[in-house]
Design an enzyme around this catalytic site. Structure first.
Site, PDB file in Angstrom:
ATOM      1  N   PRO A 109       0.633  -1.220   0.000  1.00 36.58           N
ATOM      2  CA  PRO A 109       0.000   0.000   0.000  1.00 36.58           C
ATOM      3  C   PRO A 109       0.650   1.254   0.000  1.00 36.58           C
ATOM      4  O   PRO A 109       0.036   2.134  -0.349  1.00 36.58           O
ATOM      5  CB  PRO A 109      -0.767  -0.041   1.226  1.00 36.58           C
ATOM      6  CG  PRO A 109      -0.648  -1.339   1.651  1.00 36.58           C
ATOM      7  CD  PRO A 109       0.197  -2.050   0.753  1.00 36.58           C
ATOM      8  N   GLU A 110       1.683   1.585   0.340  1.00 40.03           N
ATOM      9  CA  GLU A 110       1.938   3.025   0.342  1.00 40.03           C
ATOM     10  C   GLU A 110       2.170   3.507  -1.080  1.00 40.03           C
ATOM     11  O   GLU A 110       2.352   2.706  -1.994  1.00 40.03           O
ATOM     12  CB  GLU A 110       3.079   3.370   1.280  1.00 40.03           C
ATOM     13  CG  GLU A 110       2.765   2.842   2.646  1.00 40.03           C
ATOM     14  CD  GLU A 110       3.009   3.822   3.757  1.00 40.03           C
ATOM     15  OE1 GLU A 110       3.220   5.001   3.511  1.00 40.03           O
ATOM     16  OE2 GLU A 110       2.976   3.404   4.894  1.00 40.03           O
ATOM     17  N   HIS A 156      -5.357 -17.298  -3.382  1.00 33.62           N
ATOM     18  CA  HIS A 156      -5.803 -15.909  -3.244  1.00 33.62           C
ATOM     19  C   HIS A 156      -5.647 -15.104  -4.531  1.00 33.62           C
ATOM     20  O   HIS A 156      -5.670 -13.880  -4.496  1.00 33.62           O
ATOM     21  CB  HIS A 156      -5.062 -15.238  -2.094  1.00 33.62           C
ATOM     22  CG  HIS A 156      -5.293 -15.909  -0.782  1.00 33.62           C
ATOM     23  ND1 HIS A 156      -6.531 -15.934  -0.171  1.00 33.62           N
ATOM     24  CD2 HIS A 156      -4.471 -16.602   0.025  1.00 33.62           C
ATOM     25  CE1 HIS A 156      -6.443 -16.607   0.965  1.00 33.62           C
ATOM     26  NE2 HIS A 156      -5.207 -17.025   1.103  1.00 33.62           N
ATOM     27  N   ARG A 162      -6.043 -10.796   2.029  1.00 37.43           N
ATOM     28  CA  ARG A 162      -6.979 -10.203   3.010  1.00 37.43           C
ATOM     29  C   ARG A 162      -8.229  -9.610   2.357  1.00 37.43           C
ATOM     30  O   ARG A 162      -9.171  -9.272   3.053  1.00 37.43           O
ATOM     31  CB  ARG A 162      -6.257  -9.143   3.830  1.00 37.43           C
ATOM     32  CG  ARG A 162      -5.300  -9.758   4.817  1.00 37.43           C
ATOM     33  CD  ARG A 162      -4.503  -8.713   5.528  1.00 37.43           C
ATOM     34  NE  ARG A 162      -5.253  -8.080   6.601  1.00 37.43           N
ATOM     35  CZ  ARG A 162      -4.763  -7.105   7.355  1.00 37.43           C
ATOM     36  NH1 ARG A 162      -3.574  -6.637   7.127  1.00 37.43           N
ATOM     37  NH2 ARG A 162      -5.488  -6.592   8.308  1.00 37.43           N
TER      38      ARG A 162
END
Length: 271
Positions: free
Chosen positions: A2-3, A91, A110
């Site tokens: 994420p960043e 996933h 997730r």
DNA sequence: ATAATCACCTGCTCGC
DNA sequence: TGCGAGCAGGTGATTA
């Protein structure tokens, strides 16, 4: 992953493999991300040529002739280019198959990320319209933060991580930038001077640029889209170093929770 | 208007 | 070896 530097790294890695190519098929194995993936994703994307790959905040925007895919990687999402020989794992939720045989594969254990579709201007989309300025533009400068912060009393770290104030500063870079700026993450935004904000904005830009240059931060599950890890983690001075000695004064770094997020700082160097 | 908490998920690590 | 607790890079929605 994420960043912002990670998302920029993914964009840079992805673009040369997909730009100008036509989507032949898409396969969704699990529609349930943070928001439901459009039911008819395959028919929506079929035979469309990819004409641009851009980024706004941590959203990746894949523009085709008729609309735009809005993709967010959440906490653990990945986008990789794979070939047809690579069997999908547990996933691997979405495959977008191109005319050159490449597959854009979205993986997210997730499922905090999202894949959405819009035929309108994506910047006007509900998720993007309210976002603050990009940190690497001229709009983001000391005076801007100073003006925005005059009435804000919550800790500066949470102020920096607020998307409406500025985008792309997540937990890692908020910790790092505050350390280098010698500002305590607990300080009240309204108490910080224009001069300090000038320093802070410069350091945020510098930190983000350095991370992008190095291909993002390698953490537990970040691999850039061409499969190469980034190397920024080796350079972190605050994030993940609670209880270890400060790189400047050797006093042990303090670890606290702010807004549920781990926050690390040096009591002596940051005030 | 601002601030704090919740919620969405899985997997990994740690301590007993 | 097993099991529960707590933690992880994000952020919109909900509640005080």
């Amino acid at each position: 992953m994420p960043e912002l530097p990670e998302v920029e790294t993914v964009r840079n890695g992805l673009a040369p493999h997909i730009l100008g190519h036509t989507i032949k098929k898409s396969i969704v194995r699990n529609y349930q991300l943070r928001w439901h993936i459009p039911k008819k994703l395959n028919s929506i994307l079929l035979e469309q040529k990819i004409i641009a790959v851009t980024r706004r905040a941590k959203y990746l925007l894949i523009k085709t002739e008729f609309g735009t895919l809005i993709i967010h990687l959440g906490m653990s999402g990945k986008l990789c280019i794979v070939d047809q020989k690579q069997k999908p794992l547990k996933h691997d939720h979405v495959d977008i198959i191109l005319d050159n045989g490449n597959i854009i594969r979205y993986t997210d254990h997730r499922r905090f990320g999202c894949i959405l579709w819009t035929t309108d201007d994506p910047l006007e989309h509900k998720l993007l319209a309210h976002l603050g300025p990009e940190p690497l533009t001229n709009t983001f400068k000391g005076k801007y933060l100073y003006d925005k912060s005059r009435k804000i009393k919550k800790p500066i770290k949470q102020f920096l991580m607020d998307n409406k104030i500025v985008v792309g500063v997540g937990n890692i870079y908020a910790n790092e930038a505050l350390f280098y700026s010698k500002i305590s993450p607990l300080a009240k935004p309204c108490d910080i001077t224009l001069e300090q904000y000038n320093t802070l904005t410069k350091i945020i830009k510098k930190t983000l640029r350095a991370a992008i240059k190095q291909g993002g931060t390698t953490l537990r599950d970040f691999v850039s889209s061409d499969g190469n890890p980034g190397y920024f983690a080796q350079k972190l001075v605050a994030y993940g170093r609670g209880g270890e000695p400060c790189v400047k004064c050797e006093k042990l770094l303090i670890e606290v929770k702010l807004g549920g997020r781990t926050t690390v700082y040096c009591e002596d160097c940051q005030s």
